[in-house]
Design a protein around this motif. Structure first.
Motif, PDB file in Angstrom:
ATOM      1  N   UNK A  89       0.886  -1.143   0.105  1.00 60.47           N
ATOM      2  CA  UNK A  89      -0.033   0.066   0.016  1.00 60.47           C
ATOM      3  C   UNK A  89       1.085   1.108   0.389  1.00 60.47           C
ATOM      4  N   UNK A  90       0.487   2.173  -0.995  1.00 61.20           N
ATOM      5  CA  UNK A  90       1.398   3.470  -0.700  1.00 61.20           C
ATOM      6  C   UNK A  90       0.325   5.311  -0.213  1.00 61.20           C
ATOM      7  N   UNK A  91       0.148   5.281   0.136  1.00 60.12           N
ATOM      8  CA  UNK A  91      -0.508   5.925   0.942  1.00 60.12           C
ATOM      9  C   UNK A  91      -0.207   7.514   1.269  1.00 60.12           C
ATOM     10  N   UNK A  92      -1.033   9.001   0.999  1.00 66.30           N
ATOM     11  CA  UNK A  92      -0.489  10.006   0.528  1.00 66.30           C
ATOM     12  C   UNK A  92      -0.771  11.157   0.407  1.00 66.30           C
ATOM     13  N   UNK A  93      -1.417  12.334   0.966  1.00 65.54           N
ATOM     14  CA  UNK A  93      -2.516  13.195   0.689  1.00 65.54           C
ATOM     15  C   UNK A  93      -3.335  13.961  -0.301  1.00 65.54           C
ATOM     16  N   UNK A  94      -2.341  12.979  -1.491  1.00 64.79           N
ATOM     17  CA  UNK A  94      -3.277  13.309  -2.680  1.00 64.79           C
ATOM     18  C   UNK A  94      -4.774  13.268  -2.911  1.00 64.79           C
ATOM     19  N   UNK A  95      -5.502  13.505  -4.025  1.00 64.56           N
ATOM     20  CA  UNK A  95      -7.267  13.702  -4.076  1.00 64.56           C
ATOM     21  C   UNK A  95      -7.471  12.836  -5.127  1.00 64.56           C
ATOM     22  N   UNK A  96      -6.323  12.918  -6.061  1.00 60.51           N
ATOM     23  CA  UNK A  96      -6.585  12.442  -7.309  1.00 60.51           C
ATOM     24  C   UNK A  96      -6.901  10.979  -7.103  1.00 60.51           C
ATOM     25  N   UNK A  97      -7.482  10.134  -7.602  1.00 63.07           N
ATOM     26  CA  UNK A  97      -7.328   9.156  -8.139  1.00 63.07           C
ATOM     27  C   UNK A  97      -7.126   8.522  -9.376  1.00 63.07           C
ATOM     28  N   UNK A  98      -5.966   7.181  -9.641  1.00 64.52           N
ATOM     29  CA  UNK A  98      -5.315   6.652 -10.037  1.00 64.52           C
ATOM     30  C   UNK A  98      -6.056   6.416 -11.351  1.00 64.52           C
ATOM     31  N   UNK A  99      -5.688   6.101 -12.190  1.00 65.82           N
ATOM     32  CA  UNK A  99      -6.179   5.760 -14.000  1.00 65.82           C
ATOM     33  C   UNK A  99      -5.338   5.094 -14.452  1.00 65.82           C
ATOM     34  N   UNK A 100      -5.660   3.962 -14.984  1.00 67.08           N
ATOM     35  CA  UNK A 100      -4.989   3.205 -16.045  1.00 67.08           C
ATOM     36  C   UNK A 100      -4.987   3.828 -17.272  1.00 67.08           C
ATOM     37  N   UNK A 101      -4.049   4.153 -18.108  1.00 68.44           N
ATOM     38  CA  UNK A 101      -3.863   4.548 -19.284  1.00 68.44           C
ATOM     39  C   UNK A 101      -3.566   3.468 -20.303  1.00 68.44           C
TER      40      UNK A 101
END
Length: 137
Positions: A89-101
């Motif tokens: 798991x990698x936890x951060x303060x980002x709000x952007x959900x990752x997307x598969x490009x």
């Protein structure tokens, strides 16, 4: 037994299946996270399992890089192993959900494509101000 695409791998010893490390938002943190993952998996007796080590390192590197680029915050890497599954798991303060490009020919944007292609499962969840992206091998 841990299973990754082409073969069986020994499970970490009982009681040795958890690690959490927090990193400052600096470029060297990605390299440090990769090295810590390898060191921990080797410590769990998986030193001879190069495919597992290499895949775990690569995917942690991709998620740590995303945390660094998209949140510019401290990030936390957690490894756990239980019942034949390695979870990172990698936890951060980002709000952007990752997307598969699509992999394409671009130099960036391929991290989640690799996670999607190589991980047994992966996902993302938001918890207040923190986001956690995880994968399993």
């Amino acid at each position: 037994m841990l299973q990754l695409r082409n073969g069986p791998f020994r499970q970490p010893p009982v009681g040795a299946g958890h690690l959490t490390v927090e990193y400052d938002p600096r470029p060297s943190a990605v390299r440090e996270a990769r090295a810590e993952v390898r060191r921990q998996l080797e410590g769990w007796g998986l030193a001879g399992q190069d495919e597992l080590l290499d895949t775990a390192e690569l995917l942690v590197s991709e998620l740590a890089t995303n945390a660094l680029l998209h949140s510019a915050s401290r990030f936390r890497v957690t490894l756990s192993a239980a019942r034949g599954v390695l979870r990172c798991e990698v936890e951060d303060a980002g709000r952007r959900t990752p997307q598969v490009l699509d992999a394409g020919s671009s130099e960036s944007g391929r991290g989640m494509f690799l996670v999607d292609a190589l991980a047994r499962r992966w996902g993302c969840h938001q918890d207040g101000q923190r986001k956690t992206v995880w994968f399993e091998l």
